[in-house]
Design a protein around this motif. Structure first.
Motif, PDB file in Angstrom:
ATOM      1  N   ASN A   1      35.410 -35.528 -58.817  1.00  0.00           N
ATOM      2  CA  ASN A   1      34.029 -35.186 -59.152  1.00  0.00           C
ATOM      3  C   ASN A   1      33.427 -36.125 -60.188  1.00  0.00           C
ATOM      4  N   ASN A   2      34.264 -36.685 -61.071  1.00  0.00           N
ATOM      5  CA  ASN A   2      33.740 -37.671 -62.016  1.00  0.00           C
ATOM      6  C   ASN A   2      33.123 -38.846 -61.271  1.00  0.00           C
ATOM      7  N   GLY A   3      33.778 -39.271 -60.183  1.00  0.00           N
ATOM      8  CA  GLY A   3      33.221 -40.343 -59.370  1.00  0.00           C
ATOM      9  C   GLY A   3      31.894 -39.954 -58.757  1.00  0.00           C
ATOM     10  N   GLY A   4      31.799 -38.689 -58.314  1.00  0.00           N
ATOM     11  CA  GLY A   4      30.524 -38.199 -57.782  1.00  0.00           C
ATOM     12  C   GLY A   4      29.429 -38.253 -58.829  1.00  0.00           C
ATOM     13  N   ASP A   5      29.754 -37.852 -60.064  1.00  0.00           N
ATOM     14  CA  ASP A   5      28.783 -37.963 -61.163  1.00  0.00           C
ATOM     15  C   ASP A   5      28.326 -39.409 -61.332  1.00  0.00           C
ATOM     16  N   GLY A   6      29.276 -40.341 -61.196  1.00  0.00           N
ATOM     17  CA  GLY A   6      28.951 -41.752 -61.356  1.00  0.00           C
ATOM     18  C   GLY A   6      27.985 -42.250 -60.303  1.00  0.00           C
ATOM     19  N   PHE A   7      28.165 -41.815 -59.053  1.00  0.00           N
ATOM     20  CA  PHE A   7      27.239 -42.218 -57.996  1.00  0.00           C
ATOM     21  C   PHE A   7      25.824 -41.709 -58.280  1.00  0.00           C
ATOM     22  N   VAL A   8      25.727 -40.474 -58.768  1.00  0.00           N
ATOM     23  CA  VAL A   8      24.404 -39.937 -59.109  1.00  0.00           C
ATOM     24  C   VAL A   8      23.772 -40.752 -60.235  1.00  0.00           C
TER      25      VAL A   8
END
Length: 529
Positions: free
Chosen positions: A57-64
């Motif tokens: 999910n940290n990676g998902g935050d990064g994409f946002v």
């Protein structure tokens, strides 16, 4: 927002937020926007942003965050450390909304060519990482730190990758050194405990829409039905318990603190403690002095009273006066059987008791002991038999029920008294386990002092400046605790308040601080409170 959440507790809060009707995708969108907001504050005009995205999910935050930064006109590059098609859940959905290129190859050029004013967003791993980063992940962390050494600013998401969010301890050699960390809803212990405190840089807490009800219970700090069991130490934690001065108050209603002095040439620590107890509001303070130290104590004490106290029996007689309702033993007392006896007498007296320094080490488990007892050393350096054990002290405390007992060890004293907990990686857990076993409130001192109750509730202090690393500073702190206990403040709240005020005194004074300055800075701190 003083509550601190371990990674497990934060996971519970996330689940409760979804149960309360907040979609998890909304939480990730809000988190990414908050990351972009912080990144935009760090990046210089014309600077480039590189967002490192990990597998969760940290990676998902990064994409946002990357999407928002690009929308705001920033030159953004995204590096995903796993194939995008392997992302799952919300992270995969957010990656699909990124319309730019996703780079997957590692290389020095990606970092070295960033140019001045660049920012790196570390969205590789979050606080729940369970093992040391290795392979490409460790290489990426090394590249981030190398770029930071060349002038790039680093913004970590949740915690710097490689750091355990619950303990503040790196999981291996590869850990990001961040300039700033943005976390969500509440801080974690790892943001405050060293070395995590330094690795995180400035910590910003973003509101991403998790309702406060997600903490559960809605109860005060003494209730254990909530999901959090620790707080960041601040006046909100203990202000309601501070002693109040009323027009009808007089010195006898403000408590009488007793400080046990060490022998001749070792009495200064007790006087500093007594000064601290008096400054923080105890109505009367008395130093109980061995005969050998009476002349030097009498030469220095004015508002603080003095009584001869040549033995534990004499201390017992002094404490028969129940107006002497708080007793401090330890500063300069000597590591010997006499100190041990005085501690047991104080515990039996009915007074609130603060145990510091030699009072703790006198009960330590000594190496090379035989079945008849260990060996302790007094000021003469001569060996003498010791029958004390930690269990002797803990049994005496636990037999008291709800009586107020506070221990104030530094790390060295803690290891001697609680050797089986000394190797626990989390300072928070070390203090909790010690409080549970001993039955006392434990103040485990340091730049990240932890105050723990026997029921496991704890506070982490964050306002102590490095100037407090000076001889006698701990003696003044013990005096602060004793003075508040004398005024009837509950033990945990008294310890938290004393630790915070101790740090604020040092901050107010500034460079050049010595222990004698700390009580003199206290009136200004109290005025602000």
């Amino acid at each position: 927002m003083n509550e601190l959440l371990t990674t497990a507790e934060m996971s519970q809060a996330d689940k409760r937020a979804v149960e309360l009707g907040v979609p998890s995708l909304t939480l990730m969108e809000n988190a990414g926007r908050a990351i972009a907001d912080e990144a935009s504050r760090l990046i210089s005009q014309g600077g480039r942003a590189v967002v490192f995205c990990g597998p969760g999910n940290n990676g998902g935050d990064g994409f946002v965050a990357a999407r928002y930064l690009r929308e705001w006109g920033c030159d953004v590059r995204v590096l995903c450390l796993v194939p995008v098609e392997k992302l799952k859940g919300d992270a995969a959905k957010m990656a699909s909304r990124w319309e730019g290129t996703v780079e997957s190859a590692l290389g020095q050029a990606l970092i070295v060519d960033l140019g001045p004013g660049a920012i790196i967003v570390d969205a590789i791993f979050g606080a729940g990482l369970a093992r040391a980063p290795a392979g490409d992940f460790a290489a990426a962390i090394d590249l981030i730190n190398e770029a930071a050494g060349q002038g790039a600013r680093v913004l970590a998401v949740d915690v710097p990758s490689g750091l355990d969010g619950s303990t503040g301890v790196p999981l291996g050699e590869a850990v990001v050194h961040a300039d700033r960390t943005v976390t969500f809803f509440r801080k974690k212990p790892g943001h405050l405990l060293f070395p995590g405190h330094d690795l995180c840089g400035e910590v910003c807490v973003a509101d991403i829409g998790i309702p406060s009800e997600a903490l559960g219970g809605g109860a005060g700090n003494r209730e254990m039905g909530q999901i959090f069991h620790a707080v960041e130490n601040a006046p909100d934690v203990w202000r309601s318990g501070l002693p109040e001065l009323r027009r009808s108050s007089h010195k006898y209603t403000r408590g009488h603190a007793l400080v046990v002095s060490g022998p001749a040439f070792h009495s200064g620590a007790a006087r500093m403690s007594a000064r601290g107890a008096l400054r923080i509001g105890a109505g009367l303070v008395t130093v109980a002095s061995p005969t050998s130290a009476l002349p030097e104590n009498a030469a220095h004490l004015t508002a603080i009273m003095l009584l001869p106290c040549p033995s534990a029996r004499a201390l017992s007689e002094i404490l028969r006066d129940k107006r002497k309702n708080a007793c401090l033993i330890g500063p300069g007392a000597g590591i010997d059987e006499d100190t041990r006896d005085c501690v047991l007498v104080a515990l039996e007296s009915g007074a609130a008791v603060v145990l510091d320094a030699d009072a703790l080490t006198s009960f330590a488990q000594i190496a090379n002991e035989d079945e008849g007892g260990g060996v302790g050393f007094g000021f003469t350096g001569a060996a003498r038999p010791m029958t004390s054990r930690p269990d002797t002290l803990f049994s005496a405390i636990n037999s008291l029920g709800e009586r107020a007992v506070v221990m104030t060890p530094h790390e060295g004293e803690f290891k001697r008294l609680f050797p089986k907990f000394a190797e626990l990686p989390s300072k928070l857990e070390r203090a909790r386990m010690a409080a549970r076993e001993s039955g006392a409130v434990v103040v485990l001192k340091g730049p990240d002092t932890v105050i723990a109750r026997p029921d496991g509730f704890a506070a982490i202090n964050t306002n102590a400046p490095p100037t407090l690393a000076t001889a006698g500073s701990g003696d003044v702190l013990a005096g602060f605790v004793t003075g508040l206990l004398a005024q009837g403040m509950p033990a945990f709240e008294a310890a938290c308040a004393a630790v915070w005020m101790h740090g604020e005194c040092a901050n107010a004074f500034g460079p050049g601080l010595i222990a004698e300055d700390i009580p003199e800075a206290l009136p200004g701190v109290l005025r602000k409170l």
